[in-house]
Design a protein around this motif. Structure first.
Motif, mmCIF file in Angstrom:
data_model
loop_
_atom_site.group_PDB
_atom_site.id
_atom_site.type_symbol
_atom_site.label_atom_id
_atom_site.label_comp_id
_atom_site.label_asym_id
_atom_site.label_seq_id
_atom_site.Cartn_x
_atom_site.Cartn_y
_atom_site.Cartn_z
ATOM 1 N N ASN A 88 4.340 17.264 25.356
ATOM 2 C CA ASN A 88 4.130 17.804 24.018
ATOM 3 C C ASN A 88 4.916 16.953 23.033
ATOM 4 O O ASN A 88 5.705 17.436 22.234
ATOM 5 C CB ASN A 88 4.578 19.270 23.949
ATOM 6 N N SER A 89 4.658 15.655 23.143
ATOM 7 C CA SER A 89 5.419 14.692 22.346
ATOM 8 C C SER A 89 4.472 13.628 21.811
ATOM 9 O O SER A 89 3.731 13.001 22.575
ATOM 10 C CB SER A 89 6.513 14.051 23.213
ATOM 11 N N PHE A 90 4.521 13.407 20.480
ATOM 12 C CA PHE A 90 3.602 12.481 19.829
ATOM 13 C C PHE A 90 4.376 11.579 18.857
ATOM 14 O O PHE A 90 5.378 11.986 18.288
ATOM 15 C CB PHE A 90 2.521 13.253 19.064
ATOM 16 N N ARG A 91 3.874 10.367 18.664
ATOM 17 C CA ARG A 91 4.463 9.432 17.704
ATOM 18 C C ARG A 91 3.346 8.754 16.919
ATOM 19 O O ARG A 91 2.263 8.469 17.460
ATOM 20 C CB ARG A 91 5.297 8.360 18.414
ATOM 21 N N LEU A 92 3.630 8.476 15.647
ATOM 22 C CA LEU A 92 2.718 7.698 14.817
ATOM 23 C C LEU A 92 3.168 6.242 14.892
ATOM 24 O O LEU A 92 4.250 5.884 14.417
ATOM 25 C CB LEU A 92 2.751 8.188 13.369
ATOM 26 N N VAL A 93 2.321 5.401 15.531
ATOM 27 C CA VAL A 93 2.647 3.984 15.735
ATOM 28 C C VAL A 93 1.944 3.165 14.657
ATOM 29 O O VAL A 93 0.730 3.281 14.452
ATOM 30 C CB VAL A 93 2.211 3.522 17.137
ATOM 31 N N ILE A 94 2.733 2.321 13.970
ATOM 32 C CA ILE A 94 2.196 1.436 12.930
ATOM 33 C C ILE A 94 2.429 -0.009 13.359
ATOM 34 O O ILE A 94 3.548 -0.390 13.731
ATOM 35 C CB ILE A 94 2.850 1.704 11.560
ATOM 36 N N LYS A 95 1.347 -0.824 13.295
ATOM 37 C CA LYS A 95 1.424 -2.225 13.732
ATOM 38 C C LYS A 95 0.862 -3.149 12.666
ATOM 39 O O LYS A 95 0.017 -2.752 11.854
ATOM 40 C CB LYS A 95 0.591 -2.435 15.013
ATOM 41 N N ASP A 148 -5.469 7.402 9.728
ATOM 42 C CA ASP A 148 -6.780 6.982 9.229
ATOM 43 C C ASP A 148 -6.660 6.242 7.907
ATOM 44 O O ASP A 148 -7.358 5.252 7.660
ATOM 45 C CB ASP A 148 -7.699 8.197 9.060
ATOM 46 N N ALA A 149 -5.773 6.740 7.050
ATOM 47 C CA ALA A 149 -5.586 6.098 5.745
ATOM 48 C C ALA A 149 -5.018 4.692 5.902
ATOM 49 O O ALA A 149 -5.427 3.749 5.209
ATOM 50 C CB ALA A 149 -4.663 6.953 4.882
ATOM 51 N N ILE A 150 -4.077 4.539 6.819
ATOM 52 C CA ILE A 150 -3.489 3.216 7.070
ATOM 53 C C ILE A 150 -4.542 2.265 7.637
ATOM 54 O O ILE A 150 -4.623 1.092 7.252
ATOM 55 C CB ILE A 150 -2.279 3.336 8.025
ATOM 56 N N ASN A 151 -5.373 2.770 8.548
ATOM 57 C CA ASN A 151 -6.406 1.927 9.170
ATOM 58 C C ASN A 151 -7.465 1.466 8.185
ATOM 59 O O ASN A 151 -8.171 0.479 8.437
ATOM 60 C CB ASN A 151 -7.089 2.686 10.323
ATOM 61 N N SER A 152 -7.588 2.159 7.080
ATOM 62 C CA SER A 152 -8.588 1.762 6.081
ATOM 63 C C SER A 152 -8.128 0.545 5.275
ATOM 64 O O SER A 152 -8.914 -0.034 4.527
ATOM 65 C CB SER A 152 -8.875 2.931 5.139
ATOM 66 N N LYS A 153 -6.860 0.173 5.416
ATOM 67 C CA LYS A 153 -6.311 -0.970 4.682
ATOM 68 C C LYS A 153 -6.291 -2.204 5.583
ATOM 69 O O LYS A 153 -6.326 -2.115 6.810
ATOM 70 C CB LYS A 153 -4.896 -0.653 4.186
ATOM 71 N N SER A 154 -6.247 -3.359 4.942
ATOM 72 C CA SER A 154 -6.250 -4.614 5.709
ATOM 73 C C SER A 154 -4.848 -4.972 6.178
ATOM 74 O O SER A 154 -3.838 -4.575 5.591
ATOM 75 C CB SER A 154 -6.811 -5.751 4.852
ATOM 76 N N ASP A 165 0.465 8.810 -0.042
ATOM 77 C CA ASP A 165 1.061 10.104 -0.382
ATOM 78 C C ASP A 165 0.824 11.060 0.789
ATOM 79 O O ASP A 165 -0.312 11.385 1.117
ATOM 80 C CB ASP A 165 0.425 10.649 -1.655
ATOM 81 N N THR A 166 1.897 11.547 1.398
ATOM 82 C CA THR A 166 1.772 12.388 2.600
ATOM 83 C C THR A 166 1.648 13.873 2.284
ATOM 84 O O THR A 166 1.613 14.706 3.193
ATOM 85 C CB THR A 166 2.991 12.175 3.524
ATOM 86 N N ALA A 167 1.553 14.205 1.006
ATOM 87 C CA ALA A 167 1.548 15.626 0.611
ATOM 88 C C ALA A 167 0.407 16.403 1.261
ATOM 89 O O ALA A 167 0.577 17.559 1.648
ATOM 90 C CB ALA A 167 1.468 15.742 -0.904
ATOM 91 N N ASN A 168 -0.740 15.802 1.391
ATOM 92 C CA ASN A 168 -1.898 16.516 1.928
ATOM 93 C C ASN A 168 -2.423 15.871 3.211
ATOM 94 O O ASN A 168 -3.605 15.974 3.523
ATOM 95 C CB ASN A 168 -3.011 16.557 0.880
ATOM 96 N N MET A 169 -1.525 15.230 3.957
ATOM 97 C CA MET A 169 -1.952 14.503 5.153
ATOM 98 C C MET A 169 -1.262 14.991 6.412
ATOM 99 O O MET A 169 -0.047 15.204 6.417
ATOM 100 C CB MET A 169 -1.656 12.995 5.006
ATOM 101 N N THR A 170 -2.064 15.123 7.475
ATOM 102 C CA THR A 170 -1.482 15.314 8.806
ATOM 103 C C THR A 170 -1.182 13.927 9.364
ATOM 104 O O THR A 170 -1.512 12.898 8.760
ATOM 105 C CB THR A 170 -2.474 16.019 9.738
ATOM 106 N N TYR A 171 -0.581 13.859 10.540
ATOM 107 C CA TYR A 171 -0.296 12.568 11.166
ATOM 108 C C TYR A 171 -1.603 11.780 11.401
ATOM 109 O O TYR A 171 -1.671 10.567 11.164
ATOM 110 C CB TYR A 171 0.442 12.778 12.492
ATOM 111 N N GLY A 172 -2.631 12.493 11.850
ATOM 112 C CA GLY A 172 -3.904 11.818 12.114
ATOM 113 C C GLY A 172 -4.544 11.305 10.847
ATOM 114 O O GLY A 172 -5.107 10.196 10.821
ATOM 115 N N GLN A 173 -4.465 12.078 9.773
ATOM 116 C CA GLN A 173 -5.042 11.648 8.510
ATOM 117 C C GLN A 173 -4.286 10.463 7.925
ATOM 118 O O GLN A 173 -4.887 9.567 7.321
ATOM 119 C CB GLN A 173 -5.051 12.822 7.522
ATOM 120 N N GLU A 209 0.851 -1.194 0.000
ATOM 121 C CA GLU A 209 0.000 0.000 0.000
ATOM 122 C C GLU A 209 0.889 1.248 0.000
ATOM 123 O O GLU A 209 1.871 1.306 0.746
ATOM 124 C CB GLU A 209 -0.912 0.023 1.243
ATOM 125 N N ASN A 210 0.537 2.223 -0.813
ATOM 126 C CA ASN A 210 1.285 3.482 -0.909
ATOM 127 C C ASN A 210 0.429 4.647 -0.391
ATOM 128 O O ASN A 210 -0.752 4.765 -0.736
ATOM 129 C CB ASN A 210 1.696 3.756 -2.360
#
Length: 455
Positions: free
Chosen positions: A178-185, A160-166, A149-157, A146-147
């Motif tokens: 004031n520290s955040f991370r994007l966790v992918i599993k 959401d895009a990743i969660n829409s995939k299987s 494109d982060t051009a128009n995406m915030t971390y939250g968006q 799955e690809n």
């Protein structure tokens, strides 16, 4: 000379009042309405007695279920198993106890299955809410690429895009003030679900060091298979659950220093005698209750033949012949009948059958789909009693119909009685008026007579 008209005496019209009418009405009610009310009260009592009988029938039904071929859960009294376990590296369970095989099973866990988990570099809230705009993030899992494109995406968006995939999941986690991370599993554990994260954005986000090489610092959990030995047989699977001979084994932790967990499954016949005694007790209670009511001349039961039919249908099954050759009866296995019609269990003879002829006992009570046993047949018979047209259903509907007819008869009798005495009250009122008029005329005549005599 008599006072009043025709010997009634002065003012006798007042005697024809509502009190007299009510006394007459009450006296007639005793012979017209009260007998119907007595019958209605008797049906109410009959309903209570029937309810008690129905409860005893249901208790017998529950008591025979362990000996039913089609028992809920599929495990009859003759197929119970018990288990003893040791160790805490795994837990044991069984969806189908009937499918479990007897014997000792040893399990040793050397590795637990786990998911693949990556975290991004830490960012502030401002960065988190801004557009990433770092190129493409590519995620490959289990042969699927799955690809994003982060051009128009915030971390939250992006999450959401990743969660829409299987087979993959993502979330933005606050890990500091004031520290955040994007966790992918990976959604599932095991090597087959290992994540491959690449692309220009993967380097900027911190998943890789050059767009392809994994950033080990942010690869916080590595996908692994569960590795275990079950009775010496090696397993290398993607989950921490395996099923062996109907036994579900769930790995919880790694065994150390050569330790292991085990389970020993054995047949458990310890409850058969108590279950059989419970069945006989419930049978005796039902028979005693029904026969007492049937033989009692003062019983409230309005349909004693149906009550007898309940017991006759049950006795027909209990005292029947079973087995593939119709050569087995309850009397072959320690069940005895006394002179009062009660059943009891000869424990010594019954337990000998449990130990030496369990298959014969099972053949008698459970049977097969082609040749049903006592327990299976009796359960079906008792079930059918409550179905439409069954003896319990017919009896209950019969009581309700009789009660309805009696209530209608009572209502008609009440109306007839009220109507009669309403008419009588009108007649008495008219008679009173006539008598008062006659007394008034007589008083004038009496005065003339008295004046004539005195003159």
């Amino acid at each position: 000379m008599a006072n009043g008209v025709l010997g009634l005496g002065s003012g006798q019209a007042s005697a024809l009042n509502s009190e007299l009418i009510e006394k007459l009405k009450t006296a007639e009610r005793v012979s017209t309405v009260a007998p119907i009310e007595t019958k209605i009260t008797k049906i109410t009592t009959e309903k209570e007695t029937f309810s008690t009988i129905n409860t005893k029938v249901k208790e017998l039904l529950d008591a025979i279920k362990p000996f039913d071929l089609f028992v809920s859960g599929g495990v009859t009294a003759f197929e119970q198993k018990s288990a003893t376990t040791s160790g805490d590296s795994v837990t044991f369970d069984a969806a189908d106890v009937k499918a479990l095989k007897k014997g000792f099973t040893s399990v040793s866990v050397s590795q637990l299955a786990q998911k693949d988990v990556y975290q991004s570099n830490s960012v502030t809230n401002t960065v988190k809410e801004a557009v990433i705009n770092k190129g493409t993030l590519t995620i490959k899992v289990n042969g699927i690429t799955e690809n994003f494109d982060t051009a128009n995406m915030t971390y939250g968006q992006l999450a959401d895009a990743i969660n829409s995939k299987s087979k993959m999941a993502a979330s933005v986690e606050q890990v500091g003030t004031n520290s955040f991370r994007l966790v992918i599993k990976s959604e599932e554990s095991g090597l087959d679900n290992k994540l491959e994260i690449t692309g220009d954005a993967s380097d900027d986000l911190g998943y890789t060091t050059n767009g392809t090489a994994v950033n080990s610092t942010n690869h916080i959990l590595e996908a692994k298979n569960m590795m275990a030995k079950v009775d010496g047989l090696e397993y290398n699977v993607s989950t921490n659950n395996i099923t062996v001979d109907g036994l579900k084994i769930t790995a919880n932790k790694i065994d150390s220093n050569g330790s292991s967990s085990s389970i020993n499954i054995v047949e458990d016949n310890t409850q058969i005698e108590s279950q059989m005694n419970n069945f006989l007790t419930k049978y005796n209670e039902l028979v005693k209750l029904v026969e007492t009511e049937v033989q009692d001349a003062d019983s409230v039961l309005g349909d004693k033949s149906s009550a007898r039919n309940i017991i006759n249908q049950i006795k027909d099954k209990i005292f029947g012949s079973y087995g593939t050759s119709n050569n087995k009866s309850v009397f072959n296995f320690g069940i005895e009948l006394d002179k009062f019609g009660s059943l009891s269990l000869n424990s010594e003879k019954f337990n000998k059958a449990v130990q030496e002829d369990l298959s014969g006992l099972k053949d008698l009570f459970v049977g097969t789909a082609e040749k049903k046993g006592l327990g299976t047949s009796l359960k079906e018979t008792i079930d059918s009693m409550s179905f439409s047209g069954g003896v319990l259903s017919v009896y209950e509907s019969g009581m309700e119909k009789r009660e309805q007819v009696l209530n209608e008869e009572k209502e008609k009798a009440e109306k007839a009685l009220n109507s009669k005495y309403e008419q009588l009250a009108l007649q008495f009122s008219a008679y009173g008026t006539i008598i008062n008029q006659m007394e008034s005329s007589f008083s004038g005549l009496k005065l003339l007579i008295e004046q004539s005599v005195s003159g």
